[in-house]
Design an enzyme around this catalytic site. Structure first.
Site, PDB file in Angstrom:
ATOM      1  CE  LYS A  50      -9.139   5.471   5.283  1.00 12.91           C
ATOM      2  NZ  LYS A  50      -7.941   4.720   5.718  1.00 12.91           N
ATOM      3  CD  GLU A 100      -5.061   2.354   1.566  1.00 10.94           C
ATOM      4  OE1 GLU A 100      -5.160   1.971   2.747  1.00 10.94           O
ATOM      5  OE2 GLU A 100      -5.914   3.084   1.017  1.00 10.94           O
TER       6      GLU A 100
END
Length: 209
Positions: free
Chosen positions: A130, A41
């Site tokens: 998340k 990411e």
């Protein structure tokens, strides 16, 4: 099994490369791939993040899943996907961003901290929950949330995770971990990055089966 599912199964550790310079993108990604990472990411508050994402996607896109973090608007999600990103990660839970990600065939990983946010995110198609920041959600909180979530919900804990703390969260029910400054900082050279990456992969493999 698609690349996303395969990546989660092989190594669900997510390398968060905040501050990555595009000129280092391929070298940094190469070290991580060699160490066994399969999900990378690049946060949007990094220098020219779309350039880094595009370069990594072009080089490693058939082997790993690349995406962006700190995606706060649908338009940014579109830009990420246009650059080759396949994962849209956010610190918050904005269904508009999720809808755009799903429309573009990307995985949406919103930030959640409460059961209400978690269930709402799942209803809107989140691929990963998340849990952020982990500092506000100790392992006991993860265990309590895990007890009421669907069994197939993927929970990723993000924020302050180290090789020494991962297994406490894993035993509490975490499936995945987002690794930030304990793994990567722009100041780390490739040797330091390799050492840290291998330490995380080893700790995960040696943890709870």
């Amino acid at each position: 099994m698609n690349l996303w599912e395969q990546s989660l199964q092989e190594n669900p550790l997510i390398a968060i490369l905040r501050g990555l310079d595009p000129d280092r993108a391929l070298d940094v990604a190469g070290v991580l791939v060699d160490a066994g990472f399969r999900i990378i990411e690049v946060p949007m508050n990094s220098p020219e993040p779309l350039v880094s994402i595009e370069r990594i996607a072009n080089r490693y896109g058939e082997r790993i899943v690349i995406g962006a973090g700190t995606v706060l608007t649908p338009d940014v999600a579109t830009s990420v996907c246009n650059a080759g990103g396949q994962v849209i990660v956010a610190p918050n839970m904005d269904p508009r961003v999720g809808a755009r990600a799903l429309e573009l065939g990307a995985k949406w990983c919103p930030g959640v901290l409460t059961p209400t946010e978690a269930f709402t995110a799942l209803e809107h198609g989140a691929a990963v929950l998340k849990v952020f920041p982990a500092e506000l959600a100790p392992p006991k909180a993860i265990s309590a949330m895990r007890a009421v979530l669907p069994k197939d919900a993927v929970v990723a804990v993000v924020g302050g995770i180290t090789p020494d703390t991962m297994d406490y969260y894993r035993q509490a029910g975490a499936d995945s971990f987002g690794l930030g400054s304990a793994l990567f900082k722009p100041s780390y050279n490739l040797t330091e990055l390799q050492k840290r990456a291998e330490a995380f992969v080893t700790a995960f493999k040696n943890g709870k089966s």
